[in-house]
Design an enzyme around this catalytic site. Structure first.
Site, PDB file in Angstrom:
ATOM      1  N   HIS A 225      24.211 -61.226  11.881  1.00  0.00           N
ATOM      2  CA  HIS A 225      25.300 -61.945  11.937  1.00  0.00           C
ATOM      3  C   HIS A 225      26.112 -61.522  12.721  1.00  0.00           C
ATOM      4  O   HIS A 225      26.997 -60.054  11.763  1.00  0.00           O
ATOM      5  CB  HIS A 225      25.663 -62.268  10.271  1.00  0.00           C
TER       6      HIS A 225
ATOM      7  N   ASN B  55      33.584 -64.078  14.334  1.00  0.00           N
ATOM      8  CA  ASN B  55      32.415 -64.939  13.834  1.00  0.00           C
ATOM      9  C   ASN B  55      32.427 -66.117  14.044  1.00  0.00           C
ATOM     10  O   ASN B  55      33.390 -67.218  13.626  1.00  0.00           O
ATOM     11  CB  ASN B  55      33.105 -64.233  12.011  1.00  0.00           C
TER      12      ASN B  55
ATOM     13  N   CYS C 108      26.557 -69.073   7.422  1.00  0.00           N
ATOM     14  CA  CYS C 108      25.975 -68.114   8.682  1.00  0.00           C
ATOM     15  C   CYS C 108      25.386 -68.079   8.775  1.00  0.00           C
ATOM     16  O   CYS C 108      24.213 -67.193   9.466  1.00  0.00           O
ATOM     17  CB  CYS C 108      27.061 -66.490   8.381  1.00  0.00           C
TER      18      CYS C 108
HETATM   19  O1  UT7 Z   1      30.508 -64.609   7.470  1.00  0.00           O
HETATM   20  C1  UT7 Z   1      31.735 -64.920   6.962  1.00  0.00           C
HETATM   21  C2  UT7 Z   1      31.235 -64.086   5.770  1.00  0.00           C
HETATM   22  N1  UT7 Z   1      33.118 -62.920   6.257  1.00  0.00           N
HETATM   23  C3  UT7 Z   1      33.067 -62.072   6.499  1.00  0.00           C
HETATM   24  O2  UT7 Z   1      31.759 -61.277   6.204  1.00  0.00           O
HETATM   25  C4  UT7 Z   1      34.451 -61.562   5.962  1.00  0.00           C
HETATM   26  C5  UT7 Z   1      33.715 -59.864   4.597  1.00  0.00           C
HETATM   27  N2  UT7 Z   1      34.888 -59.087   4.769  1.00  0.00           N
HETATM   28  C6  UT7 Z   1      35.816 -58.330   5.357  1.00  0.00           C
HETATM   29  O3  UT7 Z   1      35.172 -58.565   6.901  1.00  0.00           O
HETATM   30  C7  UT7 Z   1      37.387 -57.773   5.747  1.00  0.00           C
HETATM   31  O4  UT7 Z   1      37.278 -57.746   3.563  1.00  0.00           O
HETATM   32  C8  UT7 Z   1      38.430 -58.121   6.374  1.00  0.00           C
HETATM   33  C9  UT7 Z   1      38.383 -57.779   7.479  1.00  0.00           C
HETATM   34  C10 UT7 Z   1      39.187 -59.619   5.724  1.00  0.00           C
HETATM   35  C11 UT7 Z   1      39.464 -57.795   5.688  1.00  0.00           C
HETATM   36  O5  UT7 Z   1      39.894 -55.920   5.648  1.00  0.00           O
HETATM   37  P1  UT7 Z   1      39.653 -55.503   4.544  1.00  0.00           P
HETATM   38  O6  UT7 Z   1      39.315 -53.594   5.026  1.00  0.00           O
HETATM   39  O7  UT7 Z   1      38.305 -55.730   3.497  1.00  0.00           O
HETATM   40  O8  UT7 Z   1      40.849 -55.559   4.629  1.00  0.00           O
HETATM   41  P2  UT7 Z   1      42.104 -55.181   2.624  1.00  0.00           P
HETATM   42  O9  UT7 Z   1      42.133 -57.067   2.227  1.00  0.00           O
HETATM   43  O10 UT7 Z   1      41.447 -54.456   2.149  1.00  0.00           O
HETATM   44  O11 UT7 Z   1      43.763 -55.548   3.063  1.00  0.00           O
HETATM   45  C12 UT7 Z   1      43.963 -53.835   3.222  1.00  0.00           C
HETATM   46  C13 UT7 Z   1      45.241 -53.958   3.747  1.00  0.00           C
HETATM   47  C14 UT7 Z   1      45.749 -54.864   2.599  1.00  0.00           C
HETATM   48  O12 UT7 Z   1      47.332 -54.031   3.100  1.00  0.00           O
HETATM   49  P3  UT7 Z   1      48.197 -53.904   0.708  1.00  0.00           P
HETATM   50  O13 UT7 Z   1      47.743 -54.432   0.280  1.00  0.00           O
HETATM   51  O14 UT7 Z   1      47.423 -52.483   1.829  1.00  0.00           O
HETATM   52  O15 UT7 Z   1      49.544 -53.297   1.656  1.00  0.00           O
HETATM   53  C15 UT7 Z   1      46.514 -56.402   3.267  1.00  0.00           C
HETATM   54  O16 UT7 Z   1      46.825 -56.684   2.852  1.00  0.00           O
HETATM   55  O17 UT7 Z   1      45.665 -55.009   4.528  1.00  0.00           O
HETATM   56  C16 UT7 Z   1      45.940 -56.034   5.023  1.00  0.00           C
HETATM   57  N3  UT7 Z   1      45.617 -56.989   5.592  1.00  0.00           N
HETATM   58  C17 UT7 Z   1      45.788 -57.127   6.864  1.00  0.00           C
HETATM   59  N4  UT7 Z   1      46.704 -56.427   7.638  1.00  0.00           N
HETATM   60  C18 UT7 Z   1      46.836 -56.460   8.860  1.00  0.00           C
HETATM   61  C19 UT7 Z   1      44.408 -57.746   5.267  1.00  0.00           C
HETATM   62  N5  UT7 Z   1      44.836 -58.474   6.132  1.00  0.00           N
HETATM   63  C20 UT7 Z   1      45.179 -58.360   7.952  1.00  0.00           C
HETATM   64  C21 UT7 Z   1      45.542 -58.289   8.891  1.00  0.00           C
HETATM   65  N6  UT7 Z   1      46.666 -57.812   9.772  1.00  0.00           N
HETATM   66  N7  UT7 Z   1      45.401 -59.263   9.332  1.00  0.00           N
END
Ligand code: UT7
Length: 308
Positions: free
Chosen positions: A233, A263, A109
């Site tokens: 980005h 993204n 990226c």
């Molecule tokens: O250019 C490439 C670089 N990539 C990035 O910059 C990505 C950086 N990371 C992110 O943008 C975020 O970490 C994500 C959007 C990928 C995830 O968001 P988050 O707030 O970090 O969520 P998390 O992984 O901590 O998950 C929180 C909860 C979990 O459930 P529990 O364990 O709290 O019950 C996940 O299982 O949200 C759940 N979850 C979802 N729920 C609905 C994870 N993905 C999803 C989803 N829909 N798509």
């Protein structure tokens, strides 16, 4: 030494739009979760990397009023080349009737800002015109059953036509970096799909964007309050908000297009850049901060002054 001047710009997007709602029909997710946690509402999906790059590149050349004979180099930033070999840039070069060289560049990226600095180096050493494109078809390497990544990525391309100028030029400073000890945070093996430690990438992303932006600003001898517009980005709205807050730049000064495009890795900064130009958000003399991070990890920032 010659400086760089941006004289043309363009984008290329596939027609098909996939909404969050549509994704939630096959994934355990919801429009509300995706909007709140990432800022994404929809993404464009389809095409090939070269076809999107050609659309963006042609628009940039047309706007600058140049033909293929005028362009010395095609620099194509991409993580999703059409083939492993050859590079995708020669296909783009041929389609656009360009007589100069052509090479792919993969810094994930951060690739477009890396490419901007490389273009400046080419121009400092004698090139007259460089066509810089960021283009991706990430939909080809996404695991559509993994809700942790499938919701985030999209396809698209953005391009700048960059010309030599006798004055200082538009690029005032840059900061490029990489930490190869972090490859496991975000990667895609041959024939496989993207794997990402989302939380850890998020945490580090904010830090490297802030550090890299600070380095670039200090090299340009400007402060955060001098920056008219941040072109970051487009990975996650919350990353942009956190970075702006730490840099003490009002969030309203950041260009956001991830709601529409998601993204698009190497394409995300040029898509945001062109959006800002076309919506009249950039004025003569404005200082622009471009900043990105990505797999590698890599990071890249640049300070530009839009010509008076
Ligand atoms: O250019 C490439 C670089 N990539 C990035 O910059 C990505 C950086 N990371 C992110 O943008 C975020 O970490 C994500 C959007 C990928 C995830 O968001 P988050 O707030 O970090 O969520 P998390 O992984 O901590 O998950 C929180 C909860 C979990 O459930 P529990 O364990 O709290 O019950 C996940 O299982 O949200 C759940 N979850 C979802 N729920 C609905 C994870 N993905 C999803 C989803 N829909 N798509």
């Amino acid at each position: 030494m010659a400086g760089i001047r941006i004289t043309g710009w363009g984008i290329g997007l596939p027609d098909r739009i996939v909404t969050n709602e549509e994704l939630s029909q096959t994934l355990d997710t919801s429009d509300e979760w995706i909007r709140e946690r990432s800022g994404i509402h929809q993404r464009h999906i389809g095409g090939t990397t070269s076809s999107l790059a050609v659309i963006a590149g042609r628009a940039a050349m047309d706007q600058a009023g140049v033909t293929g004979d005028d362009v010395d180099m095609v620099l194509l930033a991409t993580t999703t080349p059409d083939k492993t070999v050859p590079g995708t840039a020669p296909t783009v070069q041929h389609a656009l009737g360009i007589t100069g060289g052509a090479v792919d560049l993969n810094a994930a990226c951060s690739g477009f800002v890396y490419g901007l600095v490389f273009a400046s180096g080419l121009i400092a050493t004698g090139a007259k015109r460089v066509l810089l494109i960021g283009a991706e078809t990430l939909s080809r390497i996404v695991d559509w059953e993994d809700r942790g990544t499938a919701i985030l990525f999209g396809d698209g391309a953005g391009a700048l036509l960059i010309e030599a100028t006798d004055d200082e030029g538009d690029l005032l400073s840059w900061d490029l970096g990489s930490d190869g000890s972090l490859t496991d945070l975000l990667y895609c093996e041959h024939g496989d799909a993207i794997h990402m430690e989302g939380k850890e990438v998020f945490r580090r992303a904010v830090r490297v964007m802030v550090d890299s932006s600070t380095n670039a600003m200090s090299q340009a001898n400007v402060t955060a309050s001098d920056i008219s517009l941040v072109i970051p980005h487009q990975a996650n709205m919350r990353i942009i908000q956190a970075a702006c807050q730490r840099l003490e730049i009002p969030e309203e000064r950041a260009v956001v297009v991830m709601d529409r495009y998601a993204n698009t890795s190497s394409a995300s900064i040029p898509l945001a850049f062109v959006d800002a130009i076309e919506n009249g958000r950039i004025h003569p003399g404005d200082l622009l901060l471009l900043t990105g991070f990505g797999a590698g990890m890599t990071w890249a920032s640049a300070v530009l002054r839009w010509p008076r």
